[in-house]
Design a protein around this motif. Structure first.
Motif, PDB file in Angstrom:
ATOM      1  N   MET A 177       0.987  -1.225   0.117  1.00  0.00           N
ATOM      2  CA  MET A 177      -0.074  -0.041  -0.139  1.00  0.00           C
ATOM      3  C   MET A 177       0.917   1.277   0.147  1.00  0.00           C
ATOM      4  SD  MET A 177      -3.144  -1.032   2.460  1.00  0.00           S
ATOM      5  CE  MET A 177      -2.105  -1.598   3.860  1.00  0.00           C
ATOM      6  N   ALA A 178       0.439   2.150  -0.797  1.00  0.00           N
ATOM      7  CA  ALA A 178       1.300   3.370  -0.813  1.00  0.00           C
ATOM      8  C   ALA A 178       0.714   4.380  -0.050  1.00  0.00           C
ATOM      9  CB  ALA A 178       1.069   3.991  -2.326  1.00  0.00           C
ATOM     10  N   PRO A 179       1.680   5.446   0.215  1.00  0.00           N
ATOM     11  CA  PRO A 179       1.152   6.631   1.447  1.00  0.00           C
ATOM     12  C   PRO A 179       0.159   7.198   0.551  1.00  0.00           C
ATOM     13  CG  PRO A 179       3.660   6.516   0.975  1.00  0.00           C
ATOM     14  CD  PRO A 179       3.178   5.509   0.129  1.00  0.00           C
ATOM     15  N   ASP A 184       3.882  11.280  -5.897  1.00  0.00           N
ATOM     16  CA  ASP A 184       4.982  11.022  -6.355  1.00  0.00           C
ATOM     17  C   ASP A 184       5.510   9.825  -5.123  1.00  0.00           C
ATOM     18  OD1 ASP A 184       5.432  12.805  -8.092  1.00  0.00           O
ATOM     19  OD2 ASP A 184       6.196  14.270  -6.548  1.00  0.00           O
ATOM     20  N   ALA A 185       5.056   9.925  -3.780  1.00  0.00           N
ATOM     21  CA  ALA A 185       5.488   8.721  -3.128  1.00  0.00           C
ATOM     22  C   ALA A 185       4.757   7.374  -3.578  1.00  0.00           C
ATOM     23  CB  ALA A 185       5.042   9.119  -1.684  1.00  0.00           C
ATOM     24  N   SER A 191       6.997   1.341  -7.845  1.00  0.00           N
ATOM     25  CA  SER A 191       8.063   0.923  -8.711  1.00  0.00           C
ATOM     26  C   SER A 191       8.996   0.234  -7.881  1.00  0.00           C
ATOM     27  CB  SER A 191       8.925   2.241  -9.188  1.00  0.00           C
ATOM     28  OG  SER A 191       9.342   2.852  -8.359  1.00  0.00           O
ATOM     29  N   GLY A 192       8.979   0.561  -6.542  1.00  0.00           N
ATOM     30  CA  GLY A 192       9.915  -0.285  -5.561  1.00  0.00           C
ATOM     31  C   GLY A 192       9.474  -1.713  -5.494  1.00  0.00           C
ATOM     32  N   ASP A 217      -7.434   5.867  -5.197  1.00  0.00           N
ATOM     33  CA  ASP A 217      -6.820   7.168  -5.556  1.00  0.00           C
ATOM     34  C   ASP A 217      -5.638   7.040  -6.227  1.00  0.00           C
ATOM     35  OD1 ASP A 217      -8.828   8.472  -3.911  1.00  0.00           O
ATOM     36  OD2 ASP A 217      -7.529   8.538  -1.922  1.00  0.00           O
ATOM     37  N   ASP A 218      -5.038   5.903  -6.455  1.00  0.00           N
ATOM     38  CA  ASP A 218      -3.618   5.892  -7.006  1.00  0.00           C
ATOM     39  C   ASP A 218      -3.588   4.675  -8.049  1.00  0.00           C
ATOM     40  OD1 ASP A 218      -3.469   3.570  -5.233  1.00  0.00           O
ATOM     41  OD2 ASP A 218      -2.325   4.788  -3.915  1.00  0.00           O
TER      42      ASP A 218
END
Length: 243
Positions: A177-179, A184-185, A191-192, A217-218
């Motif tokens: 899960m991303a911030p 950008d984060a 990608s990480g 959202d992403d």
């Protein structure tokens, strides 16, 4: 379909319209990254809606659903069965406690949230005892946020070979899960995850085909960075979510 679980017609229209918008965005994201939509599974996260909404989503074309609580997974499956509806794929995407493992085994198609070696070993033992082989993903905290659970990338690298050898489970890939509210984060996180998957493939010799990342959202960023499964809740089910 849907005897005893008939969704409101207006809500069914809403879910269908939202799915069309989601698929349009998915197609655009795939085009930007040289991919095809067949490479990405769109999973409807039904954790905040009832069985009637699942029926509406099935009619709209969703074939896979995600639940974050074992008891809710069981409730949805029981409701669909009682209505004579063949259940679609349900995944377990939320925190899984060891005392809830038995509720998930044999019901969840894929467990996304193997967040520790201890949990992986517990699922392996219970599955082996029941004669099952359970597909799982390692939950990886790629962003390094203290609020998120899961293996750090270094922990995943260190543990992957041992976890891949456990009986009773099949390591299918990784999840993150991303911030929130930071594009950008999110891109760095996704990608990480892709880079970590490549590293784990080299270490384990496994294909690890599933990269589960991207939410309402992403998800388009996740697709651009290699996601093969996106988990969509609010955008799929809520009229309050702005398209």
């Amino acid at each position: 379909m849907g005897a005893g679980l008939e969704p409101d017609a207006g809500y069914e229209d809403l879910v269908r319209e939202r799915r069309e918008a989601i698929l349009s965005r998915l197609e655009e994201a795939c085009a930007r990254s040289g991919r095809t939509t067949s490479e990405v599974l769109v999973e409807a996260v039904s954790k905040t809606v009832g069985p009637e909404a699942v029926v509406a989503a099935m009619r709209a074309g969703y074939e896979a659903f995600g639940e974050n609580r074992p008891q809710e997974l069981v409730r949805k499956l029981d409701a669909l069965s009682a209505a004579g509806i063949e259940a679609p794929r349900f995944d377990m995407i939320g925190n899984l406690q060891t005392n809830k493992i038995n509720q998930v085994l044999g019901r969840a198609h894929l467990i996304h949230s193997i967040s520790s070696s201890h949990l992986a070993e517990a699922v392996s033992k219970r599955a082996e005892r029941g004669g099952l082989r359970v597909p799982v993903l390692l939950e990886c905290n790629v962003s390094g946020e203290a609020s998120k659970s899961g293996f750090s990338p270094d922990e995943a690298r260190a543990a992957a070979e041992g976890l891949a050898a456990l009986p009773g489970i099949t390591l299918e890939g990784i999840m993150t899960m991303a911030p929130a509210h930071d594009a950008d984060a999110a891109r760095r996180t996704f990608s990480g995850l892709r880079e970590l998957a490549n590293d784990l493939r080299r270490r384990t010799g496994l294909g690890l085909p599933t990269l589960s990342c991207g939410m309402s959202d992403d998800f388009t960023i996740a697709v651009e960075e290699g996601a093969t499964l996106v988990r969509l809740g609010r955008i799929a089910f809520s009229s309050d979510y702005a398209l």
